[in-house]
Design a protein around this motif. Structure first.
Motif, PDB file in Angstrom:
ATOM      1  N   GLY A  13       0.808  -1.215   0.000  1.00 30.10           N
ATOM      2  CA  GLY A  13       0.000   0.000   0.000  1.00 30.10           C
ATOM      3  C   GLY A  13       0.838   1.261   0.000  1.00 30.10           C
ATOM      4  O   GLY A  13       0.493   2.254   0.649  1.00 30.10           O
ATOM      5  N   VAL A  14       1.975   1.209  -0.728  1.00 27.55           N
ATOM      6  CA  VAL A  14       2.853   2.387  -0.823  1.00 27.55           C
ATOM      7  C   VAL A  14       3.163   2.634  -2.299  1.00 27.55           C
ATOM      8  O   VAL A  14       2.769   1.860  -3.180  1.00 27.55           O
ATOM      9  N   SER A  15       3.851   3.720  -2.566  1.00 30.71           N
ATOM     10  CA  SER A  15       4.193   4.046  -3.946  1.00 30.71           C
ATOM     11  C   SER A  15       5.343   3.178  -4.438  1.00 30.71           C
ATOM     12  O   SER A  15       6.121   2.623  -3.660  1.00 30.71           O
ATOM     13  N   LEU A  16       5.465   3.102  -5.765  1.00 24.70           N
ATOM     14  CA  LEU A  16       6.566   2.362  -6.381  1.00 24.70           C
ATOM     15  C   LEU A  16       7.905   2.981  -5.980  1.00 24.70           C
ATOM     16  O   LEU A  16       8.892   2.271  -5.742  1.00 24.70           O
ATOM     17  N   ALA A  17       7.938   4.316  -5.892  1.00 21.17           N
ATOM     18  CA  ALA A  17       9.174   4.999  -5.507  1.00 21.17           C
ATOM     19  C   ALA A  17       9.620   4.616  -4.104  1.00 21.17           C
ATOM     20  O   ALA A  17      10.819   4.439  -3.840  1.00 21.17           O
ATOM     21  N   THR A  18       8.653   4.463  -3.207  1.00 28.23           N
ATOM     22  CA  THR A  18       8.996   4.072  -1.834  1.00 28.23           C
ATOM     23  C   THR A  18       9.610   2.680  -1.804  1.00 28.23           C
ATOM     24  O   THR A  18      10.607   2.432  -1.108  1.00 28.23           O
ATOM     25  N   VAL A  19       9.026   1.754  -2.556  1.00 27.95           N
ATOM     26  CA  VAL A  19       9.583   0.399  -2.619  1.00 27.95           C
ATOM     27  C   VAL A  19      11.001   0.444  -3.168  1.00 27.95           C
ATOM     28  O   VAL A  19      11.920  -0.212  -2.656  1.00 27.95           O
TER      29      VAL A  19
END
Length: 371
Positions: A13-19
Motif C-alpha cells: 500500500g505504498v508508492s513504487l518509488a517508496t519500494v
C-alpha cells in the motif's frame, strides 16, 4: 515470473518509488513504512536481480581485491571479511594475487582487466606514488597496506611505525637488550618493512639501546621459511639475540621453529613477537605474542569507501585513515615478563593497548570513519 516492485508496492500500500528506495537504499524511509515494505517482500518472495540492476547503471557489480599473496593467512582473513562486506552492499568481490610483482600491480591499475570491474582495492608492494598517479586514471581505487603513497586515493592502513615501537617497547620492558629485527627488504622507506624497521630503531633509541647492524636480518620474502633461515643465522652469531621482533607472524613462527631446533627456549632464552595476529599464532607452541591490526575495520572501510566512490555518493576528499591496533601478549613473551597487574607470567594471553598510545586509541581515523 519474478516478483515485480509494483506488486510489492500494491501489497504494502505504498508508492513504487517508496519500494525502490527501500530495496536500493537510496533514501531514508520511515521505519514503519520500511517494515511494511519488507513484510511484502518476504510474503511475495522477492529476490533482487543484482546483475540487471548493475547493468542499468552501467556497471558490472564486480569489485577486485588485489593482494600480494593468497597463501598468507593475514590476507586470507582480510579477504574473507571484505567478501562479506561486499556482498552486503550488493557487489561480488573477485580476488587477484599480484605475487608482489610490479608488472602485475601496474596491469591491474591500467590494463585491460580494469574494464571488467567497477573498482579496485589494491595492496601494493612494488609500485609507489608515481606509478599510481600515472596508471590509476578514473578507476575507483582504495589502497590498503602500510606503505606511504601521498596520492589522491583513499589509503587505509595501521600506523606501522607506532605498531613497531609498541612491539619493541614490550620486549624492552621485559629486560631484553639484544633485540633483533627480521624482515627488512629493500631501501624504499615508504614501504612497510622500512617503516617497521624505523619503529624498531626508534624504540631502541628511546630505551637508550643501539640498533646493531648484525641483528637486522634481510629476507627475500615474508614467510615461515624466511624466518627460519634468518633466525638460524642470528643464533650462529657470537652474541645471539635474546629477543626478536618479526616483520609478521609467519616470520615469527619460522623463527620460533629455528629456536626449537637449536635448543633455545621461547621465551626464556628468546622472546619473540610478530605483527598480524593470524590464527596460526594462537595455536603455535608457545602461542605467539603479536600486534593485532583491526582487520575488520580495514576491510570494512576499504569496501565501503570503494562502493561510495563507485556509486557517486558524496564523500570527503581522499584520505589516509589509520585503524587501531592492539598488543596481544601470549606465551612467546609472557613467560619472561615481570610480574604485575595485567601482565602475569602464567597468563596465556592478554590484550593491551600500545604503550605509547592514549586511552581509546584509534589511530588517525575519526570515530565516525570506523563505524
Amino acid at each position: 515470473m519474478g516478483v515485480s516492485l509494483r506488486s510489492i508496492a500494491e501489497r504494502a500500500g505504498v508508492s513504487l518509488a517508496t519500494v525502490s528506495n527501500v530495496v536500493n537504499g537510496y533514501r531514508p524511509v520511515a521505519e514503519q513504512t520500511r517494515r511494511r515494505v519488507q513484510q511484502a517482500i518476504d510474503e511475495l518472495g522477492y529476490t533482487p536481480n543484482l546483475s540487471a540492476r548493475h547493468l542499468r547503471r552501467g556497471r558490472t557489480g564486480l569489485i577486485a581485491l588485489a593482494i600480494p599473496e593468497l597463501t598468507n593467512p593475514y590476507f586470507a582473513e582480510l579477504a574473507e571479511i571484505a567478501i562479506r562486506e561486499a556482498a552486503a552492499l550488493g557487489y561480488t568481490l573477485v580476488m587477484e594475487s599480484t605475487d608482489a610483482d610490479p608488472d602485475t600491480e601496474l596491469a591491474l591499475l591500467g590494463g585491460s582487466r580494469r574494464h571488467v570491474v567497477d573498482g579496485l582495492i589494491l595492496s601494493p608492494v612494488r609500485i609507489g606514488r608515481a606509478e599510481v598517479l600515472a596508471r590509476a586514471g578514473t578507476l575507483p581505487l582504495v589502497l590498503i597496506g602500510e606503505g606511504v603513497y601521498d596520492v589522491p586515493h583513499d589509503h587505509i592502513a595501521i600506523d606501522n611505525v607506532a605498531a613497531s615501537r609498541a612491539a619493541v617497547a614490550h620486549l624492552v620492558a621485559l629486560g631484553r637488550r639484544r633485540i633483533a629485527f627480521i624482515g627488512v627488504r629493500g631501501n624504499d622507506d615508504r614501504q612497510s618493512a622500512q617503516l617497521r624497521l624505523r619503529g624498531y630503531r626508534e624504540a631502541l633509541t628511546q630505551a637508550g639501546l643501539t640498533a646493531r647492524p648484525e641483528l637486522i636480518a634481510v629476507t627475500d620474502r615474508f614467510g615461515r621459511a624466511d624466518g627460519l633461515a634468518a633466525m638460524r643465522e642470528l643464533l650462529a652469531l657470537a652474541e645471539p639475540p635474546d629477543a626478536v621482533f618479526a616483520y609478521n607472524d609467519l616470520i615469527a613462527i619460522g623463527a620460533m621453529h629455528a629456536a626449537a631446533e637449536a635448543g633455545r627456549r621461547v621465551p626464556q632464552d628468546l622472546a619473540v613477537i610478530g605483527i598480524d595476529d593470524i590464527e596460526d599464532g594462537r595455536y603455535a607452541n608457545p602461542s605467539l605474542t603479536t600486534v593485532s591490526p583491526d582487520k575488520e575495520a580495514i576491510a570494512r572501510l576499504a569496501v565501503h569507501r570503494l562502493v561510495d566512490r563507485i556509486e557517486g555518493r558524496p564523500v570527503r576528499r581522499p584520505y589516509d585513515v589509520q585503524p587501531p591496533f592492539t598488543m596481544i601478549v601470549r606465551q612467546s613473551t609472557a613467560g619472561s615478563a615481570p610480574t604485575g597487574p595485567g601482565n602475569m607470567p602464567d597468563a596465556p594471553a592478554s590484550r593491551r593497548k600500545p604503550p605509547d598510545a592514549p586511552a581509546g586509541f584509534r589511530g588517525r581515523a575519526a570515530a565516525e570513519d570506523l563505524g
